[in-house]
Design an enzyme around this catalytic site. Structure first.
Site, short mmCIF file in Angstrom:
data_model
loop_
_atom_site.label_atom_id
_atom_site.label_comp_id
_atom_site.label_asym_id
_atom_site.label_seq_id
_atom_site.Cartn_x
_atom_site.Cartn_y
_atom_site.Cartn_z
N CYS A 4 1.14 22.21 7.17
CA CYS A 4 1.13 20.73 6.85
C CYS A 4 2.52 20.37 6.48
O CYS A 4 2.51 19.10 6.07
CB CYS A 4 -0.19 20.25 6.42
SG CYS A 4 -0.26 21.06 4.65
N GLN B 277 -11.11 18.34 7.27
CA GLN B 277 -10.09 17.75 7.71
C GLN B 277 -10.31 16.31 8.11
O GLN B 277 -11.40 15.85 8.63
CB GLN B 277 -9.65 18.59 9.21
CG GLN B 277 -9.11 20.07 8.90
CD GLN B 277 -7.79 20.02 8.66
OE1 GLN B 277 -7.04 19.05 8.30
NE2 GLN B 277 -7.41 21.21 8.32
N CYS C 38 0.89 -1.26 0.01
CA CYS C 38 -0.07 0.03 0.05
C CYS C 38 0.98 1.29 -0.03
O CYS C 38 1.00 2.01 -0.74
CB CYS C 38 -0.97 -0.03 1.33
SG CYS C 38 -1.51 1.50 1.56
N1 SAH Z 1 -8.23 26.15 6.99
C1 SAH Z 1 -8.93 25.08 6.27
C2 SAH Z 1 -8.40 24.44 4.95
C3 SAH Z 1 -6.90 24.40 4.61
S1 SAH Z 1 -6.55 23.64 3.35
C4 SAH Z 1 -9.08 23.96 7.16
O1 SAH Z 1 -8.72 23.91 8.29
O2 SAH Z 1 -9.99 23.10 6.95
C5 SAH Z 1 -5.83 24.84 2.31
C6 SAH Z 1 -7.06 25.78 1.39
O3 SAH Z 1 -6.47 26.89 0.85
C7 SAH Z 1 -7.71 25.02 0.25
O4 SAH Z 1 -8.97 25.05 0.58
C8 SAH Z 1 -7.44 25.66 -0.75
O5 SAH Z 1 -8.42 25.71 -1.84
C9 SAH Z 1 -7.00 27.16 -0.45
N2 SAH Z 1 -5.98 27.80 -1.13
C10 SAH Z 1 -4.89 27.63 -1.98
N3 SAH Z 1 -4.35 28.61 -2.54
C11 SAH Z 1 -4.77 29.70 -2.32
C12 SAH Z 1 -4.82 30.94 -2.41
N4 SAH Z 1 -3.81 31.37 -3.03
N5 SAH Z 1 -5.81 31.96 -1.94
C13 SAH Z 1 -6.90 31.49 -1.01
N6 SAH Z 1 -6.89 30.23 -0.69
C14 SAH Z 1 -6.09 29.45 -1.31
#
Ligand code: SAH
Length: 401
Positions: A359, A234, A33
């Site tokens: 992350c 998440q 996997c």
């Molecule tokens: N804070 C949220 C999501 C984090 S994931 C949580 O904890 O659930 C990161 C997010 O950034 C994604 O939804 C992606 O669509 C967005 N993203 C990526 N590049 C971006 C940009 N330039 N401006 C705004 N959002 C963006």
């Protein structure tokens, strides 16, 4: 199913779980996997490995707090995807793609996936035989079922099943839904998603609801969130609460602040923070996610938030040029990290506090370098283990001007 079953941090660990904790043998599918890179380490050693990794990459900016791990690091994934295919003997199999290939590794149960989701997938495999539904074959385009996606709200117990098919016609779908619900009364909604494309993406654009409301809800830190088939959420809700609590504590909100939730997704961080702030502005590139964020604000009767679709950096530049101020910026960029344009816009807007949720500690190190050069100081670094058994590590960093 016990409603609070997934809240593993809030109840005693059962004897089955204790046994699992002691089990030293790794997953029998680990090699094939490839999803769990730290299979050869016991959990405490995994945490030590992640701690060292964060320290080596960002330890020069500040002392690193001890990583926050899970009490029971198993079956934490609330979202499970299985691919369907046929083995050489003509039997239907379901499981995951072997890393960087298109070969399916059959999986009946996985140590990090939700057990309810795994058992639903096994049931669907059995029902396919009864209903004469063939797995989709990518090369010939024959067959029907490509993937099954299951999402479970750990706090609410609600379960969504998405049947991803290569074409729109699903024979005997009412009876199929009936049989699936009879076997798993915990299912609260079933959808069909149609994906006719030659693509590695699981979901296509068209979907129809076969049963229930077409979405599920879950709770995080006292707010309710609507989760649709395609929205981002998440995958480890137990640790997401740990992560968000750390981030919101670091922000030191008093109720008077203007807060920006950059890269806000479906608005989770901003909505939770809004209870302790004067107002929250969320910004996100994905328009479906923005729509979900607005729905979530209404669902929770939160009135001091605004969500915008667009580039996070551009919104902040615009705010700065209009003389608007922000006190706190939460930033949670994707793995590639932020970029100079965004970080430049942070510096221009000059919020007193930046909480960076990362992350990927490598891009975090690069971005911290730039913020520190521009006058920010790192005040706290907190790693959180969101993905036990894998080599991923999440880090929250507090910076102030
Ligand atoms: N804070 C949220 C999501 C984090 S994931 C949580 O904890 O659930 C990161 C997010 O950034 C994604 O939804 C992606 O669509 C967005 N993203 C990526 N590049 C971006 C940009 N330039 N401006 C705004 N959002 C963006």
């Amino acid at each position: 199913m016990n409603q609070k079953d997934g809240r593993k941090t809030e109840r005693a660990v059962t004897s089955k779980e204790k046994k699992e904790d002691k089990q030293k043998t790794a997953c029998p599918l680990a090699k094939k996997c490839g999803g769990c890179q730290l299979q050869n380490l016991e959990y405490p050693q995994q945490l030590a490995w992640k701690q060292r990794r964060v320290e080596s990459l960002v330890g020069k900016f500040h002392k690193v707090n001890p990583i926050l791990g899970m009490e029971h690091p198993y079956h934490y994934r609330n979202k499970v995807q299985a691919a369907f295919g046929m083995n050489r003997g003509g039997r239907i199999i379901s499981g995951v793609y072997q890393s960087s290939t298109h070969r399916i590794v059959p999986v009946n149960s996985c140590m990090i996936e939700d057990t309810v989701a795994d058992s639903i997938i096994v049931t669907i495999r059995r029902l396919m035989k009864d209903f004469k539904i063939a797995p989709y074959e990518e090369d010939s385009g024959r067959g029907l079922l490509r993937h099954v996606l299951v999402k479970r709200g750990f706090a609410t117990g609600q379960v969504m099943v998405v049947l991803v098919t290569g074409s729109p016609i699903l024979p005997a779908k009412n009876n199929l839904v009936k049989a699936l619900r009879a076997a798993h009364p915990e299912i609260t909604t079933i959808l069909q998603n149609i994906n006719p494309y030659r693509t590695s993406l699981v979901l296509g654009e068209r979907e129809t609801v076969l049963f229930g409301p077409g979405y599920i809800e879950d709770e995080l830190c006292g707010c309710v969130f609507r989760i649709s088939a395609r929205s981002f959420y998440q995958v480890n809700p137990v640790q997401t609460e740990v992560l968000y609590r750390a981030a919101i504590r670091m922000a030191g909100l008093t109720g008077k602040e203007t807060v920006i939730d950059a890269y806000c997704g479906i608005g989770t961080i901003g909505l939770i923070a809004s209870r302790n702030a004067m107002r929250v502005i969320g910004v996100e590139l994905n328009k479906d996610a923005v729509r979900d964020a607005i729905t979530n604000a209404k669902r929770n009767q939160i009135e001091n938030t605004r969500f915008y679709q667009g580039d996070a950096g551009e919104l902040m530049i615009q705010m700065a040029s209009q003389g608007e101020k922000a006190d706190v910026v939460f930033m949670d960029p994707p793995r590639a990290g932020s970029d100079e344009a965004f970080l430049g816009s942070v510096v221009k807007l000059s919020p007193e506090t930046v909480v960076y949720i990362s992350c990927n500690p490598e891009t975090l190190a690069r971005d911290l370098e730039l913020l520190v050069k521009s006058g920010y100081r790192v005040q706290e670094i907190q790693p959180v283990d969101m993905f036990p058994w894998t080599n991923h590590v999440e880090t929250v960093v507090l910076l102030s001007l």
